[in-house]
Design a protein around this motif. Structure first.
Motif, PDB file in Angstrom:
ATOM      1  N   MET A   1      33.088  41.620  36.099  1.00 34.32           N
ATOM      2  CA  MET A   1      34.156  41.254  37.008  1.00 34.32           C
ATOM      3  C   MET A   1      34.936  40.103  36.389  1.00 34.32           C
ATOM      4  O   MET A   1      34.346  39.082  36.072  1.00 34.32           O
ATOM      5  N   PRO A   2      36.238  40.241  36.205  1.00 31.70           N
ATOM      6  CA  PRO A   2      37.019  39.155  35.603  1.00 31.70           C
ATOM      7  C   PRO A   2      37.078  37.941  36.524  1.00 31.70           C
ATOM      8  O   PRO A   2      37.056  38.061  37.735  1.00 31.70           O
ATOM      9  N   TYR A   3      37.147  36.784  35.904  1.00 31.42           N
ATOM     10  CA  TYR A   3      37.238  35.537  36.657  1.00 31.42           C
ATOM     11  C   TYR A   3      38.641  35.395  37.236  1.00 31.42           C
ATOM     12  O   TYR A   3      39.625  35.618  36.556  1.00 31.42           O
ATOM     13  N   HIS A   4      38.722  35.037  38.499  1.00 31.33           N
ATOM     14  CA  HIS A   4      40.016  34.903  39.174  1.00 31.33           C
ATOM     15  C   HIS A   4      40.380  33.433  39.299  1.00 31.33           C
ATOM     16  O   HIS A   4      39.638  32.659  39.882  1.00 31.33           O
ATOM     17  N   LYS A   5      41.516  33.039  38.762  1.00 32.24           N
ATOM     18  CA  LYS A   5      41.995  31.663  38.910  1.00 32.24           C
ATOM     19  C   LYS A   5      42.730  31.488  40.238  1.00 32.24           C
ATOM     20  O   LYS A   5      42.715  30.424  40.815  1.00 32.24           O
ATOM     21  N   ASN A   6      43.372  32.525  40.709  1.00 32.45           N
ATOM     22  CA  ASN A   6      44.155  32.452  41.930  1.00 32.45           C
ATOM     23  C   ASN A   6      43.227  32.367  43.138  1.00 32.45           C
ATOM     24  O   ASN A   6      42.365  33.220  43.322  1.00 32.45           O
ATOM     25  N   GLN A   8      43.644  32.930  46.359  1.00 34.23           N
ATOM     26  CA  GLN A   8      43.673  34.052  47.293  1.00 34.23           C
ATOM     27  C   GLN A   8      43.014  35.285  46.701  1.00 34.23           C
ATOM     28  O   GLN A   8      42.244  35.967  47.374  1.00 34.23           O
ATOM     29  N   GLN A   9      43.292  35.574  45.433  1.00 38.73           N
ATOM     30  CA  GLN A   9      42.672  36.732  44.787  1.00 38.73           C
ATOM     31  C   GLN A   9      41.161  36.570  44.723  1.00 38.73           C
ATOM     32  O   GLN A   9      40.419  37.512  44.975  1.00 38.73           O
ATOM     33  N   ALA A  10      40.715  35.367  44.364  1.00 39.36           N
ATOM     34  CA  ALA A  10      39.281  35.108  44.264  1.00 39.36           C
ATOM     35  C   ALA A  10      38.611  35.262  45.624  1.00 39.36           C
ATOM     36  O   ALA A  10      37.541  35.868  45.745  1.00 39.36           O
ATOM     37  N   PHE A  11      39.265  34.732  46.663  1.00 42.36           N
ATOM     38  CA  PHE A  11      38.706  34.843  48.008  1.00 42.36           C
ATOM     39  C   PHE A  11      38.638  36.298  48.445  1.00 42.36           C
ATOM     40  O   PHE A  11      37.625  36.754  48.980  1.00 42.36           O
ATOM     41  N   GLU A  12      39.717  37.037  48.214  1.00 36.83           N
ATOM     42  CA  GLU A  12      39.750  38.444  48.629  1.00 36.83           C
ATOM     43  C   GLU A  12      38.711  39.274  47.883  1.00 36.83           C
ATOM     44  O   GLU A  12      38.102  40.173  48.467  1.00 36.83           O
ATOM     45  N   ALA A  13      38.474  38.981  46.618  1.00 36.42           N
ATOM     46  CA  ALA A  13      37.440  39.694  45.857  1.00 36.42           C
ATOM     47  C   ALA A  13      36.071  39.419  46.457  1.00 36.42           C
ATOM     48  O   ALA A  13      35.252  40.332  46.614  1.00 36.42           O
ATOM     49  N   ALA A  14      35.806  38.165  46.809  1.00 31.97           N
ATOM     50  CA  ALA A  14      34.521  37.809  47.424  1.00 31.97           C
ATOM     51  C   ALA A  14      34.371  38.463  48.789  1.00 31.97           C
ATOM     52  O   ALA A  14      33.296  38.981  49.135  1.00 31.97           O
ATOM     53  N   GLN A  15      35.446  38.483  49.555  1.00 30.65           N
ATOM     54  CA  GLN A  15      35.417  39.111  50.880  1.00 30.65           C
ATOM     55  C   GLN A  15      35.149  40.612  50.749  1.00 30.65           C
ATOM     56  O   GLN A  15      34.305  41.162  51.456  1.00 30.65           O
ATOM     57  N   GLN A  16      35.850  41.259  49.847  1.00 29.30           N
ATOM     58  CA  GLN A  16      35.669  42.702  49.637  1.00 29.30           C
ATOM     59  C   GLN A  16      34.264  43.007  49.149  1.00 29.30           C
ATOM     60  O   GLN A  16      33.630  43.950  49.614  1.00 29.30           O
ATOM     61  N   PHE A  50      27.655  38.005  45.238  1.00 28.50           N
ATOM     62  CA  PHE A  50      27.263  36.611  45.011  1.00 28.50           C
ATOM     63  C   PHE A  50      28.070  36.021  43.855  1.00 28.50           C
ATOM     64  O   PHE A  50      28.529  34.876  43.925  1.00 28.50           O
ATOM     65  N   GLU A  51      28.256  36.783  42.801  1.00 25.98           N
ATOM     66  CA  GLU A  51      29.033  36.318  41.656  1.00 25.98           C
ATOM     67  C   GLU A  51      30.484  36.054  42.055  1.00 25.98           C
ATOM     68  O   GLU A  51      31.080  35.039  41.677  1.00 25.98           O
ATOM     69  N   GLN A  52      31.054  36.964  42.829  1.00 24.99           N
ATOM     70  CA  GLN A  52      32.430  36.794  43.295  1.00 24.99           C
ATOM     71  C   GLN A  52      32.560  35.571  44.192  1.00 24.99           C
ATOM     72  O   GLN A  52      33.542  34.827  44.115  1.00 24.99           O
ATOM     73  N   ILE A  53      31.576  35.343  45.035  1.00 22.67           N
ATOM     74  CA  ILE A  53      31.588  34.170  45.908  1.00 22.67           C
ATOM     75  C   ILE A  53      31.524  32.897  45.068  1.00 22.67           C
ATOM     76  O   ILE A  53      32.289  31.955  45.293  1.00 22.67           O
ATOM     77  N   ASN A  54      30.623  32.877  44.098  1.00 25.09           N
ATOM     78  CA  ASN A  54      30.511  31.690  43.245  1.00 25.09           C
ATOM     79  C   ASN A  54      31.807  31.414  42.491  1.00 25.09           C
ATOM     80  O   ASN A  54      32.233  30.262  42.378  1.00 25.09           O
ATOM     81  N   ASN A  55      32.444  32.458  41.989  1.00 23.55           N
ATOM     82  CA  ASN A  55      33.730  32.287  41.309  1.00 23.55           C
ATOM     83  C   ASN A  55      34.785  31.748  42.269  1.00 23.55           C
ATOM     84  O   ASN A  55      35.551  30.850  41.921  1.00 23.55           O
ATOM     85  N   ALA A  56      34.833  32.304  43.463  1.00 25.12           N
ATOM     86  CA  ALA A  56      35.832  31.885  44.447  1.00 25.12           C
ATOM     87  C   ALA A  56      35.604  30.442  44.892  1.00 25.12           C
ATOM     88  O   ALA A  56      36.565  29.709  45.128  1.00 25.12           O
ATOM     89  N   GLU A  58      34.781  28.005  43.186  1.00 21.23           N
ATOM     90  CA  GLU A  58      35.299  27.071  42.186  1.00 21.23           C
ATOM     91  C   GLU A  58      36.760  26.696  42.434  1.00 21.23           C
ATOM     92  O   GLU A  58      37.197  25.631  42.004  1.00 21.23           O
ATOM     93  N   VAL A  59      37.503  27.570  43.111  1.00 25.18           N
ATOM     94  CA  VAL A  59      38.930  27.324  43.323  1.00 25.18           C
ATOM     95  C   VAL A  59      39.334  27.338  44.796  1.00 25.18           C
ATOM     96  O   VAL A  59      40.501  27.226  45.121  1.00 25.18           O
ATOM     97  N   ALA A  60      38.368  27.435  45.689  1.00 25.51           N
ATOM     98  CA  ALA A  60      38.650  27.655  47.114  1.00 25.51           C
ATOM     99  C   ALA A  60      39.189  26.414  47.815  1.00 25.51           C
ATOM    100  O   ALA A  60      38.840  25.286  47.483  1.00 25.51           O
TER     101      ALA A  60
END
Length: 86
Positions: A1-6, A8-16, A50-56, A58-60
């Motif tokens: 899964m690519p790391y999201h800097k944005n 909103q994108q990071a949050f939406e990936a974690a939510q999905q 879990f990985e998506q949440i951890n990434n999100a 970082e920028v949330a």
């Protein structure tokens, strides 16, 4: 899964990811012949979420952080429930 800097994108990936893991959990049936396969897929979905949440995290924003912590809590409950039956 690519790391999201944005944020909103990071949050939406974690939510999905969390929603997909919950859907897999909701459809998990111990008596099914392919339970092992379903369980394996569920574990993959949970780990990805879990990985998506951890990434999100970082920028949330603060509001997103609270929701992400709830997602993490929900996933942990799934893990604990599944581990009870193993």
């Amino acid at each position: 899964m690519p790391y999201h800097k944005n944020k909103q994108q990071a949050f939406e990936a974690a939510q999905q990811g969390t929603m997909e893991a919950k859907e897999w959990y909701d459809h998990l049936v111990k008596s099914d012949a392919d339970y092992g396969s379903q369980l394996h897929h569920l574990k993959q979905e949970v780990n990805e979420a879990f990985e998506q949440i951890n990434n999100a995290l970082e920028v949330a924003s603060e509001k997103q952080r609270k929701q992400l912590e709830q997602f993490r809590h929900d996933l942990q409950a799934i893990v604990e429930e599944v581990n009870m039956y193993e």
